[in-house]
Scaffold this motif. Sequence first.
Motif, PDB file in Angstrom:
ATOM      1  N   THR A  12      41.100 -14.675 -44.741  1.00 23.69           N
ATOM      2  CA  THR A  12      40.083 -13.643 -44.878  1.00 23.69           C
ATOM      3  C   THR A  12      38.708 -14.168 -44.501  1.00 23.69           C
ATOM      4  O   THR A  12      38.477 -15.372 -44.447  1.00 23.69           O
ATOM      5  CB  THR A  12      40.078 -13.078 -46.320  1.00 23.69           C
ATOM      6  OG1 THR A  12      39.169 -11.973 -46.397  1.00 23.69           O
ATOM      7  CG2 THR A  12      39.691 -14.134 -47.330  1.00 23.69           C
ATOM      8  N   ASP A  13      37.807 -13.243 -44.195  1.00 23.07           N
ATOM      9  CA  ASP A  13      36.406 -13.559 -43.885  1.00 23.07           C
ATOM     10  C   ASP A  13      36.300 -14.547 -42.727  1.00 23.07           C
ATOM     11  O   ASP A  13      35.654 -15.588 -42.828  1.00 23.07           O
ATOM     12  CB  ASP A  13      35.692 -14.091 -45.133  1.00 23.07           C
ATOM     13  CG  ASP A  13      35.635 -13.056 -46.234  1.00 23.07           C
ATOM     14  OD1 ASP A  13      34.682 -12.265 -46.245  1.00 23.07           O
ATOM     15  OD2 ASP A  13      36.556 -13.023 -47.069  1.00 23.07           O
ATOM     16  N   LEU A  14      36.906 -14.190 -41.605  1.00 25.40           N
ATOM     17  CA  LEU A  14      36.836 -15.036 -40.413  1.00 25.40           C
ATOM     18  C   LEU A  14      35.422 -15.043 -39.827  1.00 25.40           C
ATOM     19  O   LEU A  14      34.973 -16.044 -39.293  1.00 25.40           O
ATOM     20  CB  LEU A  14      37.834 -14.550 -39.367  1.00 25.40           C
ATOM     21  CG  LEU A  14      39.293 -14.988 -39.517  1.00 25.40           C
ATOM     22  CD1 LEU A  14      39.908 -14.544 -40.850  1.00 25.40           C
ATOM     23  CD2 LEU A  14      40.139 -14.462 -38.365  1.00 25.40           C
ATOM     24  N   HIS A  15      34.739 -13.910 -39.858  1.00 24.79           N
ATOM     25  CA  HIS A  15      33.365 -13.778 -39.361  1.00 24.79           C
ATOM     26  C   HIS A  15      33.228 -14.303 -37.929  1.00 24.79           C
ATOM     27  O   HIS A  15      32.254 -14.980 -37.583  1.00 24.79           O
ATOM     28  CB  HIS A  15      32.375 -14.493 -40.291  1.00 24.79           C
ATOM     29  CG  HIS A  15      32.147 -13.778 -41.583  1.00 24.79           C
ATOM     30  ND1 HIS A  15      31.278 -12.718 -41.709  1.00 24.79           N
ATOM     31  CD2 HIS A  15      32.703 -13.957 -42.812  1.00 24.79           C
ATOM     32  CE1 HIS A  15      31.300 -12.275 -42.955  1.00 24.79           C
ATOM     33  NE2 HIS A  15      32.162 -13.014 -43.639  1.00 24.79           N
ATOM     34  N   GLY A  42      35.228 -18.188 -42.925  1.00 25.53           N
ATOM     35  CA  GLY A  42      33.984 -18.227 -42.181  1.00 25.53           C
ATOM     36  C   GLY A  42      32.764 -18.302 -43.083  1.00 25.53           C
ATOM     37  O   GLY A  42      32.861 -18.613 -44.279  1.00 25.53           O
ATOM     38  N   MET A  43      31.621 -18.009 -42.484  1.00 27.84           N
ATOM     39  CA  MET A  43      30.343 -18.057 -43.208  1.00 27.84           C
ATOM     40  C   MET A  43      29.484 -16.881 -42.765  1.00 27.84           C
ATOM     41  O   MET A  43      29.618 -16.390 -41.645  1.00 27.84           O
ATOM     42  CB  MET A  43      29.613 -19.369 -42.915  1.00 27.84           C
ATOM     43  CG  MET A  43      30.333 -20.610 -43.400  1.00 27.84           C
ATOM     44  SD  MET A  43      29.664 -22.133 -42.675  1.00 27.84           S
ATOM     45  CE  MET A  43      30.371 -22.096 -41.022  1.00 27.84           C
ATOM     46  N   SER A  44      28.592 -16.466 -43.628  1.00 29.31           N
ATOM     47  CA  SER A  44      27.619 -15.439 -43.282  1.00 29.31           C
ATOM     48  C   SER A  44      26.268 -15.827 -43.872  1.00 29.31           C
ATOM     49  O   SER A  44      26.191 -16.634 -44.793  1.00 29.31           O
ATOM     50  CB  SER A  44      28.051 -14.059 -43.804  1.00 29.31           C
ATOM     51  OG  SER A  44      28.116 -14.059 -45.222  1.00 29.31           O
ATOM     52  N   GLY A  45      25.208 -15.243 -43.340  1.00 27.17           N
ATOM     53  CA  GLY A  45      23.865 -15.582 -43.806  1.00 27.17           C
ATOM     54  C   GLY A  45      23.387 -16.868 -43.170  1.00 27.17           C
ATOM     55  O   GLY A  45      22.552 -16.866 -42.270  1.00 27.17           O
ATOM     56  N   SER A  98      42.125 -10.417 -52.279  1.00 27.23           N
ATOM     57  CA  SER A  98      40.803 -10.075 -51.751  1.00 27.23           C
ATOM     58  C   SER A  98      40.105 -11.308 -51.192  1.00 27.23           C
ATOM     59  O   SER A  98      40.579 -12.442 -51.327  1.00 27.23           O
ATOM     60  CB  SER A  98      39.928  -9.456 -52.853  1.00 27.23           C
ATOM     61  OG  SER A  98      40.455  -8.237 -53.312  1.00 27.23           O
ATOM     62  N   GLY A  99      38.952 -11.060 -50.595  1.00 28.12           N
ATOM     63  CA  GLY A  99      38.055 -12.101 -50.122  1.00 28.12           C
ATOM     64  C   GLY A  99      36.633 -11.695 -50.447  1.00 28.12           C
ATOM     65  O   GLY A  99      36.274 -11.497 -51.599  1.00 28.12           O
ATOM     66  N   HIS A 100      35.787 -11.556 -49.408  1.00 26.25           N
ATOM     67  CA  HIS A 100      34.440 -10.992 -49.507  1.00 26.25           C
ATOM     68  C   HIS A 100      33.412 -11.931 -50.131  1.00 26.25           C
ATOM     69  O   HIS A 100      32.280 -12.036 -49.647  1.00 26.25           O
ATOM     70  CB  HIS A 100      34.467  -9.671 -50.274  1.00 26.25           C
ATOM     71  CG  HIS A 100      33.152  -8.986 -50.414  1.00 26.25           C
ATOM     72  ND1 HIS A 100      32.405  -8.585 -49.323  1.00 26.25           N
ATOM     73  CD2 HIS A 100      32.438  -8.638 -51.510  1.00 26.25           C
ATOM     74  CE1 HIS A 100      31.285  -8.020 -49.750  1.00 26.25           C
ATOM     75  NE2 HIS A 100      31.281  -8.032 -51.061  1.00 26.25           N
ATOM     76  N   THR A 101      33.763 -12.642 -51.191  1.00 27.20           N
ATOM     77  CA  THR A 101      32.772 -13.424 -51.931  1.00 27.20           C
ATOM     78  C   THR A 101      32.476 -14.779 -51.304  1.00 27.20           C
ATOM     79  O   THR A 101      31.456 -15.394 -51.612  1.00 27.20           O
ATOM     80  CB  THR A 101      33.257 -13.682 -53.367  1.00 27.20           C
ATOM     81  OG1 THR A 101      34.413 -14.524 -53.323  1.00 27.20           O
ATOM     82  CG2 THR A 101      33.607 -12.377 -54.072  1.00 27.20           C
ATOM     83  N   HIS A 102      33.377 -15.295 -50.479  1.00 28.16           N
ATOM     84  CA  HIS A 102      33.289 -16.669 -49.940  1.00 28.16           C
ATOM     85  C   HIS A 102      33.282 -17.706 -51.066  1.00 28.16           C
ATOM     86  O   HIS A 102      32.872 -18.844 -50.849  1.00 28.16           O
ATOM     87  CB  HIS A 102      32.045 -16.870 -49.073  1.00 28.16           C
ATOM     88  CG  HIS A 102      31.972 -15.984 -47.884  1.00 28.16           C
ATOM     89  ND1 HIS A 102      31.087 -16.194 -46.848  1.00 28.16           N
ATOM     90  CD2 HIS A 102      32.685 -14.877 -47.535  1.00 28.16           C
ATOM     91  CE1 HIS A 102      31.241 -15.246 -45.934  1.00 28.16           C
ATOM     92  NE2 HIS A 102      32.202 -14.437 -46.342  1.00 28.16           N
ATOM     93  N   GLY A 145      31.288 -26.392 -43.951  1.00 27.10           N
ATOM     94  CA  GLY A 145      31.626 -25.043 -43.550  1.00 27.10           C
ATOM     95  C   GLY A 145      32.795 -24.957 -42.585  1.00 27.10           C
ATOM     96  O   GLY A 145      33.370 -23.880 -42.401  1.00 27.10           O
ATOM     97  N   TYR A 146      33.155 -26.077 -41.976  1.00 28.64           N
ATOM     98  CA  TYR A 146      34.216 -26.066 -40.967  1.00 28.64           C
ATOM     99  C   TYR A 146      35.436 -26.889 -41.373  1.00 28.64           C
ATOM    100  O   TYR A 146      36.393 -26.979 -40.612  1.00 28.64           O
ATOM    101  CB  TYR A 146      33.655 -26.589 -39.640  1.00 28.64           C
ATOM    102  CG  TYR A 146      32.597 -25.681 -39.068  1.00 28.64           C
ATOM    103  CD1 TYR A 146      32.938 -24.567 -38.308  1.00 28.64           C
ATOM    104  CD2 TYR A 146      31.245 -25.910 -39.328  1.00 28.64           C
ATOM    105  CE1 TYR A 146      31.966 -23.720 -37.801  1.00 28.64           C
ATOM    106  CE2 TYR A 146      30.269 -25.063 -38.820  1.00 28.64           C
ATOM    107  CZ  TYR A 146      30.633 -23.975 -38.059  1.00 28.64           C
ATOM    108  OH  TYR A 146      29.669 -23.127 -37.560  1.00 28.64           O
ATOM    109  N   ARG A 147      35.405 -27.488 -42.552  1.00 31.89           N
ATOM    110  CA  ARG A 147      36.542 -28.269 -43.029  1.00 31.89           C
ATOM    111  C   ARG A 147      37.368 -27.423 -43.986  1.00 31.89           C
ATOM    112  O   ARG A 147      37.085 -27.349 -45.180  1.00 31.89           O
ATOM    113  CB  ARG A 147      36.041 -29.537 -43.735  1.00 31.89           C
ATOM    114  CG  ARG A 147      35.325 -30.514 -42.816  1.00 31.89           C
ATOM    115  CD  ARG A 147      34.724 -31.653 -43.620  1.00 31.89           C
ATOM    116  NE  ARG A 147      33.963 -32.566 -42.773  1.00 31.89           N
ATOM    117  CZ  ARG A 147      33.042 -33.407 -43.219  1.00 31.89           C
ATOM    118  NH1 ARG A 147      32.753 -33.424 -44.521  1.00 31.89           N
ATOM    119  NH2 ARG A 147      32.400 -34.212 -42.398  1.00 31.89           N
TER     120      ARG A 147
END
Length: 308
Positions: A70-73, A284-287, A240-244, A45-47
């Motif tokens: 995108t998706d820095l979270h 980034g990550m979510s959930g 776009s982003g959003h989907t990861h 997740g961080y690489r």
Amino acid sequence: MSVSWPGPARLPHDPPPDPQRRVLLRRLLAGTLAGGVGASFVAQGYRFGVTHEQRALTGLTRPVRLALLTDLHYGLYIGAGSARRWVDATLAQRPDLILLGGDLVDRRFAGAQGSRPLGALLAELGRLRAPLGVYAVWGNHDYGSFGRYGTRRLGPPVTDWAARREALRLALERQGVTVLLNGGRPLRDDLWLGGVDDLWLGEPDVAAALRGAGRRATVLLSHNPDVLLQLPAQPGLTLSGHTHGGQVRLPWVGALQVPADPRVTAGWVQGPQGAPAYVSRGLGMSGLPFRNLCKPEITLLTLTPPAT
């Protein structure tokens, strides 16, 4: 003739096999393997990496290089250190244009002083510089951070969410980042940039974002790639982003869950009108703080005039 080697002889004074000990050893081994897999998921997740792409775009008369983050979270599993590394990597590419594709923040903050808990992020984003500027759009997690909706982690919704959104917009503007809210800019005589509000929680207006483009090449920035279903039948490129990228992918299975049409999970995709789009896996990550087989990316995209 086959030959088999006998196992070691058990001496009379050896203790009998202990089934509970075997069970314990199996559990310890399983726990060690699970821990190793979990650590690998977290580490992935961080690489991040820089993905280089190239595309011809109708209307361009000369090349342009843009960076998409995108998706820095920021605020959930992401801190200032990650943001600093992303900014450093972006600046090292020397892009002409830098775009931030939404879900910049993932933590609740207060009204007029909204920038205070986000000071480290704002300071890092303030280091982004490009000849054609730095632009952003909002994503659905940004709206959760404003208080447009509530969650157990973020807290209940608030009535002044629009004021908080404006506070963050102004804070970003002071750092040199322009938020496009259903608006556009002529970046060059051959290039128009439009940005739309979030598809889920905002009020996106694609026509307003592209109004004024004329015969210029158009780049549309939208957090959610499902906006492709709303595009007019005109050439251009959507980012776009959003989907990861699904965030967690498994061999032979792919993404376990995608918060958009699965046909636009990641990479180069195409809308029903034939309009091309690039969907970034984000940073980034979510959930959960996991990624697997879905490396975080900064996209460096070189757009060129069509071949003649």
